[in-house]
Scaffold this motif. Structure first.
Motif, PDB file in Angstrom:
ATOM      1  N   GLN A  99       5.857  -3.957  -4.656  1.00  0.00           N
ATOM      2  CA  GLN A  99       4.534  -4.205  -5.249  1.00  0.00           C
ATOM      3  C   GLN A  99       4.396  -3.630  -6.644  1.00  0.00           C
ATOM      4  O   GLN A  99       3.468  -3.981  -7.370  1.00  0.00           O
ATOM      5  N   SER A 100       5.304  -2.715  -7.034  1.00  0.00           N
ATOM      6  CA  SER A 100       5.250  -2.142  -8.377  1.00  0.00           C
ATOM      7  C   SER A 100       6.614  -1.539  -8.704  1.00  0.00           C
ATOM      8  O   SER A 100       7.493  -1.443  -7.847  1.00  0.00           O
ATOM      9  N   ARG A 101       6.751  -1.066  -9.939  1.00  0.00           N
ATOM     10  CA  ARG A 101       8.036  -0.513 -10.363  1.00  0.00           C
ATOM     11  C   ARG A 101       8.349   0.827  -9.699  1.00  0.00           C
ATOM     12  O   ARG A 101       9.507   1.283  -9.717  1.00  0.00           O
ATOM     13  N   ILE A 102       7.345   1.492  -9.110  1.00  0.00           N
ATOM     14  CA  ILE A 102       7.592   2.797  -8.503  1.00  0.00           C
ATOM     15  C   ILE A 102       7.812   2.694  -6.992  1.00  0.00           C
ATOM     16  O   ILE A 102       7.813   3.708  -6.295  1.00  0.00           O
ATOM     17  N   THR A 103       7.993   1.474  -6.485  1.00  0.00           N
ATOM     18  CA  THR A 103       8.299   1.290  -5.067  1.00  0.00           C
ATOM     19  C   THR A 103       9.663   0.620  -4.942  1.00  0.00           C
ATOM     20  O   THR A 103      10.281   0.222  -5.926  1.00  0.00           O
ATOM     21  N   THR A 104      10.132   0.488  -3.705  1.00  0.00           N
ATOM     22  CA  THR A 104      11.399  -0.176  -3.459  1.00  0.00           C
ATOM     23  C   THR A 104      11.367  -1.602  -4.013  1.00  0.00           C
ATOM     24  O   THR A 104      10.356  -2.306  -3.908  1.00  0.00           O
ATOM     25  N   PRO A 105      12.480  -2.080  -4.601  1.00  0.00           N
ATOM     26  CA  PRO A 105      12.505  -3.447  -5.152  1.00  0.00           C
ATOM     27  C   PRO A 105      12.694  -4.533  -4.097  1.00  0.00           C
ATOM     28  O   PRO A 105      12.727  -5.716  -4.440  1.00  0.00           O
ATOM     29  N   ARG A 106      12.828  -4.167  -2.828  1.00  0.00           N
ATOM     30  CA  ARG A 106      12.965  -5.190  -1.788  1.00  0.00           C
ATOM     31  C   ARG A 106      11.772  -6.130  -1.836  1.00  0.00           C
ATOM     32  O   ARG A 106      10.621  -5.688  -1.883  1.00  0.00           O
ATOM     33  N   LYS A 107      12.031  -7.425  -1.819  1.00  0.00           N
ATOM     34  CA  LYS A 107      10.973  -8.427  -1.954  1.00  0.00           C
ATOM     35  C   LYS A 107      10.625  -9.024  -0.592  1.00  0.00           C
ATOM     36  O   LYS A 107      11.399  -9.813  -0.034  1.00  0.00           O
ATOM     37  N   GLU A 108       9.504  -8.625  -0.073  1.00  0.00           N
ATOM     38  CA  GLU A 108       8.987  -9.157   1.181  1.00  0.00           C
ATOM     39  C   GLU A 108       7.503  -9.470   1.002  1.00  0.00           C
ATOM     40  O   GLU A 108       6.768  -8.669   0.436  1.00  0.00           O
ATOM     41  N   THR A 109       7.091 -10.634   1.478  1.00  0.00           N
ATOM     42  CA  THR A 109       5.663 -10.951   1.405  1.00  0.00           C
ATOM     43  C   THR A 109       4.892 -10.287   2.543  1.00  0.00           C
ATOM     44  O   THR A 109       3.675 -10.106   2.448  1.00  0.00           O
ATOM     45  N   ASP A 110       5.604  -9.935   3.619  1.00  0.00           N
ATOM     46  CA  ASP A 110       4.978  -9.302   4.788  1.00  0.00           C
ATOM     47  C   ASP A 110       3.785 -10.109   5.290  1.00  0.00           C
ATOM     48  O   ASP A 110       2.729  -9.554   5.638  1.00  0.00           O
ATOM     49  N   THR A 111       3.957 -11.416   5.323  1.00  0.00           N
ATOM     50  CA  THR A 111       2.889 -12.301   5.793  1.00  0.00           C
ATOM     51  C   THR A 111       2.815 -12.250   7.316  1.00  0.00           C
ATOM     52  O   THR A 111       3.796 -12.520   8.009  1.00  0.00           O
ATOM     53  N   CYS A 112       1.656 -11.902   7.851  1.00  0.00           N
ATOM     54  CA  CYS A 112       1.513 -11.716   9.295  1.00  0.00           C
ATOM     55  C   CYS A 112       1.025 -12.987   9.983  1.00  0.00           C
ATOM     56  O   CYS A 112       0.400 -13.853   9.373  1.00  0.00           O
TER      57      CYS A 112
END
Length: 435
Positions: A99-112
């Protein structure tokens, strides 16, 4: 073990009664033998351990970091509450990676997705099934970790406990497990808000050596918008910038840092929690300390209270303009004797630096050979910005569970209006659906 009891002949009669039958006479004077058969122990049955939380509002999480997906089952949710996937998605987006540069770069939408427990937009009272698919797995990043243990991670202890582990992404020890918690917490927060007007808010109060001074955030008025106004989730703009700079600095070096999340509860019903073993602060401590990377918990005055005398620490009572009993100070943190007193509940949770870093470290393999390991994968340089909704979720789950317990035990019959208050209030924007 079998045993027997032998009685001596009855000595109370000096002479057998001639009117007794010979059978009865033989019975009266014969030795009595009582046999006790060996006791057969029932086989111990152990329920699924460690994945279910709560007594009345029961949450079970499932899934692993690099499996097909993660989610939860929520059992005990009251019926006829309006609920949609969008209600859950708000908090899932706050927890989401990348979600930002200070979090993990893993790209997940986490759509429930909601697969049960909701019909025509309202809860049915049956188990709610929430599922979130994993879409950005990189199993090859964990090749080295299949044979070597990451320092301060759960790799070694999972092997010690189970004799086997899911290598990719850390399996159940991954923070992706918390998706189920955050989804359940979103449901719990909605119940609290609409039943009693209770609000659960958390924010980052420390990143490494950047510490938000006491009193710089006014707990009576701080808002979610203020907390979400920056990527570190600190409601104080000046200190937020310092925290972001600290994370940026360590991120570029391939290292990590920890921090503290403060959580408050406004308008909590009085009377939640029980004496002795089920004190409310004890339940909260267990809940938040079950989150990944947690290393410390403070409640109310916390460890700083040890520097005060009793006369300095005690919260004196008074009656406010509405005739309500209040405390002038709140060093108790909104809980006294393990029971909520209606003041703002406040706590602080310490999170360690992320264990997986991009630096060579000494470790050992499963074969006990000492090596140097350079861990791969995508990880947060500091977990606290994404931990904020996780802490809120666990606190909300505890409060709903305790609310149901209080309602069942102490509000089943009419309350004592001289000493007790109703748990709920009339909330103008919410009416349980009639279906």
């Amino acid at each position: 073990m079998a045993s027997s009891i032998t009685s001596k002949p009855f000595l109370g009669a000096t002479k057998p009664n001639s009117s007794l039958s010979s059978d009865l006479q033989r019975l009266s004077f014969a030795s009595l033998h009582i046999s006790i058969k060996p006791r057969t122990l029932k086989k111990l049955q152990i329920e699924a351990a460690g994945s279910t939380f709560g007594n009345y509002f029961r949450v079970t999480t499932f899934g692993e970091s690099h499996g097909g997906g993660v989610g939860c089952i929520v059992d005990g949710c009251p019926p006829r509450i309006p609920l949609s996937e969008a209600d859950l998605q708000v908090d899932l987006d706050r927890r989401r990676p990348g979600q930002s540069r200070i979090t993990t770069p893993r790209k997940e939408t986490d759509t429930c997705r909601l697969y049960s427990g909701v019909s025509e937009g309202v809860t049915t009272g049956t188990p709610i099934h929430v599922f979130v698919p994993n879409t950005d797995q990189r199993g090859h990043d964990y090749k080295e970790m299949s044979i070597a243990y990451r320092p301060s991670h759960a790799d070694a202890t999972y092997d010690m406990k189970y004799g086997v582990r899911a290598v990719q992404g850390g399996g159940r020890s991954s923070a992706r497990e918390t998706i189920g918690r955050v989804a359940s917490g979103a449901i719990a927060k909605k119940i609290l808000k609409h039943f009693s007007g209770t609000e659960v808010l958390a924010y980052v109060s420390q990143v490494h050596q950047v510490v938000l001074p006491d009193g710089s955030v006014y707990h009576d008025t701080v808002t979610l918008d203020q907390i979400e106004s920056n990527i570190v989730r600190c409601p104080h703009p000046e200190y937020a910038e310092k925290m972001i700079a600290a994370i940026d600095a360590v991120r570029t070096r391939g290292d990590s840092i920890g921090g503290v999340v403060t959580c408050i509860v406004r308008n909590a019903p009085r009377g939640l929690g029980s004496p002795v073993f089920d004190k409310l602060e004890a339940e909260l401590a267990k809940a938040v300390m079950s989150l990944p990377a947690t290393k410390g918990f403070e409640f109310g005055s916390g460890f700083a209270g040890t520097f005060l005398t009793g006369s300095e620490h005690n919260d004196e009572f008074f009656t406010d303009e509405h005739g309500t009993i209040r405390t002038r100070t709140n060093r108790s943190g909104g809980i006294q004797g393990g029971i909520s007193n209606g003041e703002i509940i406040n706590m602080r949770v310490a999170f360690k630096p992320t264990a997986t870093i991009s630096k060579k470290q000494h470790t050992v393999t499963r074969e006990k050979k000492e090596i140097e390991l350079l861990a791969r994968g995508r990880h947060d340089p500091c977990v606290v910005p994404r931990a904020v909704p996780m802490v809120e979720a666990m606190v909300a789950m505890v409060l709903v569970d305790q609310l149901m317990a209080q309602h069942g035990q102490c509000n089943l019959f009419p309350i004592n209006p001289e000493l007790q208050e109703p748990l709920s209030f009339s909330f103008p924007n919410f009416e349980p659906a009639n279906i």
